[in-house]
Design an enzyme around this catalytic site. Structure first.
Site, PDB file in Angstrom:
ATOM      1  CD  GLN A 113      20.946  10.050 -22.193  1.00 10.33           C
ATOM      2  OE1 GLN A 113      21.642  10.200 -21.202  1.00 10.33           O
ATOM      3  NE2 GLN A 113      20.745   8.867 -22.720  1.00 10.33           N
ATOM      4  CG  ASN A 242      20.329  11.632 -11.817  1.00 10.29           C
ATOM      5  OD1 ASN A 242      19.249  11.391 -12.309  1.00 10.29           O
ATOM      6  ND2 ASN A 242      20.590  11.411 -10.543  1.00 10.29           N
ATOM      7  CB  CYS A 243      18.442  15.795 -15.617  1.00 10.15           C
ATOM      8  SG  CYS A 243      19.868  16.389 -16.531  1.00 10.15           S
ATOM      9  CB  VAL A 244      20.379  10.901 -18.208  1.00 11.80           C
ATOM     10  CG1 VAL A 244      21.535  11.832 -18.474  1.00 11.80           C
ATOM     11  CG2 VAL A 244      20.670  10.046 -17.004  1.00 11.80           C
TER      12      VAL A 244
END
Lengths: 427, 349
Positions: A113, A242-244
């Site tokens: 994602q 986070n990088c979704v």
């Protein structure tokens, strides 16, 4: 507390075989130095380094994090406390910033994602990081590395590279110095007795597994809602894990340059009295949501707030946290403005949020993340293009014979950012 | 590119035929324009032109909707127009509904682009805003220039099949379809501005209105009507003859409270309507058509209801803002509660 940010304006990045340096606005990097730094971690198998400049026909994907290179030149603490530096309190003294430069980490990331940054073309308008000079660090893990360890390795490697580059600016005279002062509650109340008291309630993504945020090295999902000095945030106390659905996740760069904080400082002493920064999490359990939002409201009341700005990170499940925070804070008689984004469907006709309440009557939106965009092919891709059909916002067979990629803008890093970092909106 | 051929729909008033007394005229197709159409033609220059105008009375349309629609549809078809424009209707309720109904029919049946314009509180807006583009206008004909300024360019875009931007850019009433746009300022700057406005009780516009929560749950049924005190209320403008409290015929600023102790029927000698949005003849002849006092008195006498409350509350719904209506009702509902009213019959027109 007083923080000075010494901005060294970077106009280009170049490679060299010699020593890395910052001179005349040019960041010159020896890629071998970067590689050996990254490969200190035995969990990382390989590392490649590239340069992506604004306007170039370059696509970076999948993007793990974007980090601004910085160095602490005066005062206590260091960059990224709890990770690179020890946990001394940051937010005072002076920090030099390589303004206009960024480290972008990529490689086979653990999930499916992660985002896209196009340096030119229609996609470039949607990401703030098409305007920065990016040092792209592509890393691949050793075989069999578990997902959480993989995420950790990439996250730390990005911080290390950013600190290495930042260090190059230690002795450089900044082009400009920005000064920010934050008084304690009693002093600010004396200085601005007639101005409305305003706090910033920042919701930190904390749903776990690539959905985490860290404060002084502590996983935000294991925290109670608390008060932090906004200068600490500006000086690197909060980092991204986070990088979704990258359109509305905060890369570390966004935490360092949080625009809600900057805008509140701009208005401070003129139209409002900026009294505090409340950080709260977005855990998945109902009891956590209730507890955290209770504490947001309690702390906003304790600070004597007349108003707050609430920023969200993510969508869907965190919509419930957003609405709980809003309802409970409004119920205390404190006025709210919330920043969110929307998932109104590709046709824009669906309900935009998963939760809603009439008290949320002042909303700034980062736009509809489901909007579809066609990204034309780029001459160069740094990372792995073959993930674009599986990332959030992509779909099967979304690359046509000419190389055009059809994706929702939720795949673009920072497109609908909910700290109001970008200009996109919707009506 | 050939000039875009447009057919324009207006009511009897904007055709210069007459007011309420001419609201019963049947549909008529004319070659050429009325003044609103002239303004559109001027704004379009060589790009587009209204070649025909269809005129229909508001009452005729309202009372013969299916027949009138069919007649008008045939007229539109016969012109071979590339586009259909109705109004603008501003805050004229029946005209707005007519514009919305016909435009939606034309779009669905003939498949040509359509556009209308009206005030956001025109009932036609709520009925049709999700089906067709409705330009947000002011609440009266004084807003014609402003309306034309927005309608002319949007009409061209629709006629050419160009991309339609967000409602705040194009000027149409938000239609439930969320459209992205790039703002000049970042979200954080917009948020701080919005908060400062909110803190200072200044107007601000949310970028995402929460879904409409104004749902009124019906109260539980009144189990024994033979003991209930029943009150009558209306938005149909029933007032004592001469309208002593000067309730406005449109966009009412207040409501009236009138005693009907001993009144057995709303006869035309003592009662009339203040409402300017429908043909008042029938209510002025027999006020029970709007406020059924006669029937309630019979029920009171036969014991079907306990009693008819000795006061009724009335206002004019025509062009009246929802927020005003809400404020009126909040006030007089409390009066009725204090007076021991058990249930209310609210009539509209």
């Amino acid at each position: 507390m007083k923080l000075e940010l010494g901005n060294i304006i970077i106009n280009d990045i170049q490679f060299t075989n010699e020593g890395s340096k910052v001179e005349n606005g040019v960041l010159t990097v020896n890629p071998e130095q970067i590689k050996s730094l990254v490969l200190e971690d035995s969990n990382i198998e390989s590392c490649e380094v590239f340069i992506a400049r604004p306007g170039e026909s370059v696509r970076i994907t999948p993007v793990k994090d974007v980090i601004e290179p910085r160095v602490k030149v005066e005062g206590p603490g260091g960059i990224f406390p709890g990770w690179i530096a020890k946990v001394d309190t940051v937010g005072s003294g002076r920090t030099n910033v390589l303004k206009g430069a960024a480290v972008v980490t990529t490689g086979k990331i653990v999930g499916f994602q992660e985002g896209i940054i196009d340096m030119t073309g229609p996609g470039a308008d949607y990401t703030p990081f098409s305007k920065t000079y990016n040092l792209v660090v592509k890393m691949e893990p050793v075989e069999g590395l578990k997902q959480h360890d993989h995420e950790y390795a990439l996250r730390i490697a990005g911080f290390k590279v950013a600190c290495f580059l930042g260090e190059l600016g230690r002795a450089v005279t900044p082009d400009e110095i920005e000064t920010f002062e934050f008084d304690n509650l009693v002093e600010s109340a004396k200085k601005y007795p007639d101005l409305p008291r305003v706090a910033y309630v920042q919701m930190l993504q904390s749903q776990g597994l690539l959905h985490d945020t860290y404060v002084y090295g502590v996983d935000a999902k294991r925290t109670l809602t608390t008060i932090i000095n906004p200068l600490e945030t500006m000086d690197g106390a909060i980092v991204s894990g986070n990088c979704v659905s990258s359109c509305d996740k905060n890369p570390t760069y966004v935490h360092l340059n949080n625009k809600v904080i900057r805008e509140l400082f701009k208005a401070h002493g003129k139209t409002l009295n900026f009294v505090g920064h409340i950080i709260t999490n977005e855990n998945v359990y109902l009891a956590d949501k209730e507890r955290s939002s209770n504490w947001s409201a309690k702390l906003a009341e304790y600070l004597g707030c007349d108003g707050v700005i609430i920023s969200q990170e993510g969508f869907g499940n965190p919509d419930t946290d957003l609405i709980m925070n809003t309802k409970k804070i409004e119920a205390k008689g404190i006025k709210t403005v919330i920043i969110t984004d929307e998932y109104a469907g590709r046709d824009g006709k669906s309900q935009s949020l998963a939760d809603a309440d009439p008290s949320a009557n002042a909303v700034v939106t980062g736009g509809n993340a489901n909007q579809v965009i066609v990204l034309p092919p780029m001459e160069t891709v740094y990372g792995h293009l073959h993930f674009v059909d599986t990332i959030a916002g992509g779909s099967a067979n979304n690359i046509d014979a000419h190389g055009n990629i059809t994706v929702e803008i939720q795949a673009i890093t920072g497109a609908t950012n909910e700290t109001g970092f970008h200009n996109l909106s919707a009506r | 590119m050939a000039k875009i051929k447009v057919v324009h729909y207006v009511n009897q008033f904007y055709a210069g035929i007459g007011g309420e007394e001419k609201a019963d005229i049947t549909p008529e197709l004319r070659v050429g324009t009325v003044p609103a159409g002239d303004a559109l033609n001027k704004a379009w220059g060589e790009e587009a032109e209204i070649t025909h105008t269809i005129i229909c009375g508001d009452s005729y349309f309202g009372e013969n909707m299916d027949k009138a629609s069919a007649e008008i549809m045939e007229m539109v078809k016969s012109t071979g127009a590339d586009m259909f424009i109705a109004g603008p209707a501003f805050n004229a309720g029946r005209y707005g509904v007519a514009c919305g109904t016909i435009a939606t029919n034309v779009k669905n049946t003939l498949g040509i682009p359509v556009l209308t314009g009206m005030y956001v509180e025109n009932p036609g807006a709520d009925m049709y805003k999700t089906q067709i583009y409705i330009v947000a206008t002011k609440d009266s004909g004084a807003g014609m220039r402003d309306a034309i300024k927005k309608m002319a360019p949007l009409a061209l875009k629709l006629a050419r099949g160009e991309k339609i931007e967000a409602s705040c850019v194009e000027g149409y009433i938000p239609n439930g379809v969320r459209v992205n746009l790039f703002e000049k300022e970042c979200g954080a700057a917009r948020a701080v501005k919005m908060l400062i406005a909110k803190l200072n009780d200044k107007p601000f516009v949310t970028e995402f209105p929460m879904p409409d929560f104004d749902r009124v749950e019906p109260n539980p049924a009144v189990l024994d009507m033979s003991k209930a005190t029943v009150a009558l209320c209306t938005s149909g403008g029933s007032v004592p003859k001469g309208n002593p409290d000067r309730i406005e015929s449109s966009s009412a600023s207040h409501y009236g409270e009138y005693d009907i102790t001993g009144v057995m029927s709303m006869d035309g000698d003592h009662w009339e309507t203040a409402h300017g949005g429908y043909d008042p003849v029938y209510v002025n002849e027999d006020g029970n058509r709007c406020l059924p006092v006669d029937v309630l008195r019979e029920m009171e006498a036969s014991g079907r209801i306990g009693k008819l409350h000795n006061k009724f509350y009335t206002t004019v719904g025509n062009g009246t803002a929802v927020l005003s209506s809400k404020a009126f009702a909040e006030e007089y509902a409390q009066k009725m509660i204090n007076d021991g009213v058990d249930c209310v019959i609210m009539t509209s027109t």
